[in-house]
Motif scaffolding. Structure first.
Motif, mmCIF file in Angstrom:
data_model
loop_
_atom_site.group_PDB
_atom_site.id
_atom_site.type_symbol
_atom_site.label_atom_id
_atom_site.label_comp_id
_atom_site.label_asym_id
_atom_site.label_seq_id
_atom_site.Cartn_x
_atom_site.Cartn_y
_atom_site.Cartn_z
ATOM 1 N N GLY A 196 79.684 91.439 62.199
ATOM 2 C CA GLY A 196 78.428 90.374 63.495
ATOM 3 C C GLY A 196 79.424 90.367 64.803
ATOM 4 N N ASN A 197 78.634 89.510 65.853
ATOM 5 C CA ASN A 197 78.586 89.759 67.566
ATOM 6 C C ASN A 197 79.276 88.490 67.353
ATOM 7 N N CYS A 198 79.072 87.437 66.550
ATOM 8 C CA CYS A 198 79.051 85.842 66.743
ATOM 9 C C CYS A 198 79.452 85.133 65.040
ATOM 10 N N GLY A 199 80.147 84.337 65.279
ATOM 11 C CA GLY A 199 80.620 83.514 64.661
ATOM 12 C C GLY A 199 78.950 82.284 64.352
ATOM 13 N N ASN A 200 79.019 81.792 62.971
ATOM 14 C CA ASN A 200 78.277 80.562 62.951
ATOM 15 C C ASN A 200 79.097 79.202 64.257
ATOM 16 N N LEU A 201 77.542 78.164 64.836
ATOM 17 C CA LEU A 201 78.112 78.130 65.385
ATOM 18 C C LEU A 201 78.307 76.408 64.429
ATOM 19 N N ILE A 202 79.338 75.521 64.776
ATOM 20 C CA ILE A 202 78.777 74.495 64.649
ATOM 21 C C ILE A 202 79.219 73.048 66.157
ATOM 22 N N ALA A 203 77.903 72.521 66.147
ATOM 23 C CA ALA A 203 78.206 71.363 67.573
ATOM 24 C C ALA A 203 77.865 69.909 66.891
ATOM 25 N N TRP A 204 78.871 69.355 67.342
ATOM 26 C CA TRP A 204 78.380 67.782 67.531
ATOM 27 C C TRP A 204 78.464 66.693 68.471
ATOM 28 N N TRP A 205 78.142 65.982 68.078
ATOM 29 C CA TRP A 205 76.928 64.909 69.019
ATOM 30 C C TRP A 205 78.100 63.635 68.388
ATOM 31 N N PRO A 248 69.782 88.893 56.319
ATOM 32 C CA PRO A 248 70.130 89.821 54.951
ATOM 33 C C PRO A 248 70.477 88.695 53.728
ATOM 34 N N GLY A 249 70.682 88.043 53.803
ATOM 35 C CA GLY A 249 71.012 87.883 52.090
ATOM 36 C C GLY A 249 71.885 86.414 52.040
ATOM 37 N N LEU A 250 71.391 85.379 52.940
ATOM 38 C CA LEU A 250 72.181 83.725 53.111
ATOM 39 C C LEU A 250 73.704 84.531 53.203
ATOM 40 N N VAL A 251 73.775 85.337 55.018
ATOM 41 C CA VAL A 251 75.340 85.992 54.275
ATOM 42 C C VAL A 251 76.374 84.805 55.148
ATOM 43 N N GLY A 252 76.084 84.594 56.306
ATOM 44 C CA GLY A 252 76.609 83.380 57.507
ATOM 45 C C GLY A 252 76.831 82.225 57.053
ATOM 46 N N ALA A 253 75.961 81.738 55.976
ATOM 47 C CA ALA A 253 76.621 80.533 55.525
ATOM 48 C C ALA A 253 77.622 80.754 54.263
ATOM 49 N N ARG A 254 77.533 82.135 53.625
ATOM 50 C CA ARG A 254 78.448 82.061 52.464
ATOM 51 C C ARG A 254 79.633 82.116 53.483
ATOM 52 N N TYR A 255 79.798 82.755 54.188
ATOM 53 C CA TYR A 255 81.433 82.920 55.232
ATOM 54 C C TYR A 255 81.241 81.478 56.017
ATOM 55 N N LEU A 256 80.517 80.733 56.117
ATOM 56 C CA LEU A 256 81.358 79.855 56.666
ATOM 57 C C LEU A 256 82.351 79.101 56.495
ATOM 58 N N ASP A 257 82.654 78.715 58.008
ATOM 59 C CA ASP A 257 84.469 77.680 57.468
ATOM 60 C C ASP A 257 83.752 76.433 57.075
ATOM 61 N N TYR A 258 83.488 75.744 55.964
ATOM 62 C CA TYR A 258 83.239 74.787 55.843
ATOM 63 C C TYR A 258 84.795 73.235 55.985
ATOM 64 N N ALA A 259 85.402 74.034 56.718
ATOM 65 C CA ALA A 259 86.491 73.228 56.747
ATOM 66 C C ALA A 259 86.281 72.529 57.948
ATOM 67 N N LYS A 260 85.403 72.887 59.126
ATOM 68 C CA LYS A 260 85.127 72.985 60.590
ATOM 69 C C LYS A 260 83.714 71.844 60.363
ATOM 70 N N VAL A 261 83.239 71.643 59.366
ATOM 71 C CA VAL A 261 81.346 70.545 58.491
ATOM 72 C C VAL A 261 82.370 69.463 58.559
ATOM 73 N N ARG A 262 81.788 68.291 59.559
ATOM 74 C CA ARG A 262 82.897 67.286 59.170
ATOM 75 C C ARG A 262 81.748 66.090 59.067
ATOM 76 N N SER A 263 79.813 66.752 58.700
ATOM 77 C CA SER A 263 78.679 66.122 58.364
ATOM 78 C C SER A 263 78.846 66.597 56.427
ATOM 79 N N LYS A 264 78.487 66.129 55.589
ATOM 80 C CA LYS A 264 77.878 65.692 54.297
ATOM 81 C C LYS A 264 76.903 66.247 54.063
ATOM 82 N N THR A 265 75.723 65.889 54.640
ATOM 83 C CA THR A 265 74.312 65.520 53.695
ATOM 84 C C THR A 265 73.678 66.067 55.154
ATOM 85 N N GLY A 266 72.520 66.733 54.400
ATOM 86 C CA GLY A 266 71.655 66.744 55.666
ATOM 87 C C GLY A 266 69.972 67.690 55.349
ATOM 88 N N TYR A 267 69.256 68.368 56.312
ATOM 89 C CA TYR A 267 68.397 68.883 56.110
ATOM 90 C C TYR A 267 67.714 70.586 56.669
#
Length: 386
Positions: free
Chosen positions: A62-71, A151-170
């Motif tokens: 693709g032309n863009c990665g997953n976007l992770i935003a923090w406030w 196409p099958g949850l592909v972006g989430a499969r290749y998400l860089d989970y080291a960049k995600v700081r939260s553990k719980t969500g909706y």
């Protein structure tokens, strides 16, 4: 308590509707999400979010990665809460002309609407705006906005989970009305068979031919498909084979998928379908080769967990009836849970998704914004210092 929850009451329906219509018009189908990201980045930056992208696109083309935003929120020491959805649509929305009729938003019938899942994106933005405008207290909020979901949850499969700081969500990504709380999702795998017979000419040497299509047909007659049980679904979706009407086909490809609430149920159904193909091939003098690919793992969240009870209370806060259920549909929720996060899918009321008849009511859209704001406020109430 009333002051804290004024944020949900303060959701601006007109602003939310306008935001949704603008986002829906952005043509960003799977693999081409950069146009959406380019719009979201300045909006989120203005709202105080820090932005980062991963490099999932390098693995999926693709032309863009997953976007992770923090406030940080108002109380940055509290545990963070994430809201997640995807930035892609299943088909292009170029030339989208929204039509509102009797309180329901449609396209004009020449494109999809893109409510899956632009409605969630717009609702998240509105919820955070009213949190900020009303001064409601909240912990850190993280947005996980994925690519290539359709196409099958592909972006989430290749998400860089080291960049995600939260553990719980909706994740708002289901056709149920606002108030639907999905606690269980399925395991799913795809299956491909290459069935080989023997090619021959119907007019010259028909007795030498072994029709691969007939092998596939014999196998399908023995398969349990559709709703196999309350736990398991199975489908054959594609059959490819043959060259000319005068040629007995020597090869055919058959593909399908299985979904089940249990890993055992998934495996048993796959074995049943594979056995049907193998037996048909052997009985008719052919061979069969199979390939099975995992799509995603299932998840199950206990209804008594504080996290789920918080979602129930948030629904009550905005005056909608909540109900707990499960689904054999997949969402990023499956993949995020599999990778160590804890999340559930919530309904936002889109209908007829992936079609030109897709629509969502203005009421469900506005209630999604209210519910997202109430969830943030409930999260604060659950974790604030005593």
């Amino acid at each position: 308590m009333k002051t804290q929850f004024q944020a949900a009451e303060a959701v601006n329906g007109e602003r939310l509707l306008d935001s949704f219509l603008q986002l829906a018009k952005i043509n960003a189908p799977s693999g081409d999400e950069k146009l959406m990201a380019d719009v979201l980045v300045p909006l989120l930056t203005e709202m105080g979010f820090t932005i980062q992208f991963d490099e999932a696109n390098k693995r999926i083309g693709g032309n863009c990665g997953n976007l992770i935003a923090w406030w940080d929120g108002t109380d940055p020491e509290l545990p963070p809460l994430f809201l997640s959805t995807h930035m892609d649509t299943v088909l292009p929305t170029e030339g989208l002309n929204p039509v509102i009729k009797d309180g329901v938003i449609y396209s004009d019938g020449t494109t999809i609407l893109g409510a899956d899942d632009r409605a969630a994106l717009a609702a998240y933005l509105e919820a955070i705006r009213v949190i900020q405008e009303t001064g409601a207290r909240c912990g850190p909020i993280e947005l996980i906005l994925t690519v290539y979901e359709q196409p099958g949850l592909v972006g989430a499969r290749y998400l860089d989970y080291a960049k995600v700081r939260s553990k719980t969500g909706y994740i708002f990504d289901s056709s149920g009305d606002v108030g639907q709380i999905i606690l269980q999702g399925p395991y799913s795998s795809r299956i491909w068979w290459e069935i080989e017979g023997k090619q021959s000419h119907i007019g010259l040497n028909p007795e030498e031919g072994i029709n691969a299509i007939l092998i596939a047909a014999a196998a399908l007659r023995e398969m349990q498909l559709g709703k196999v049980s309350e736990e398991t679904l199975a489908n054959i979706g594609v059959i490819e084979g043959g060259e000319l009407t005068s040629i007995i086909p020597g090869k055919v490809k058959v593909s399908g998928e299985v979904r089940s609430f249990t890993a055992t149920g998934l495996q048993e159904q796959i074995e049943h379908m594979c056995a049907a193909v193998t037996e048909a091939a052997e009985s008719l003098g052919g061979t069969a080769h199979v390939r099975v690919e995992k799509k995603y793992a299932g998840f199950a969240i206990p209804d008594h967990s504080a996290f789920v009870q918080s979602a129930i209370r948030a629904a009550e806060r905005i005056g909608v009836k909540s109900y707990l259920t499960r689904t054999l549909g997949g969402a990023d929720t499956n993949v995020l849970n599999e990778n160590g996060l804890t999340c559930i899918t919530l309904g936002l009321g889109f209908r007829n998704i992936h079609s030109f008849q897709e629509h969502i009511s203005v009421e469900n859209l506005v209630n999604t914004g209210k519910y997202a704001a109430a969830l943030i406020c409930e999260w604060y109430e659950m974790h604030k210092p005593k």
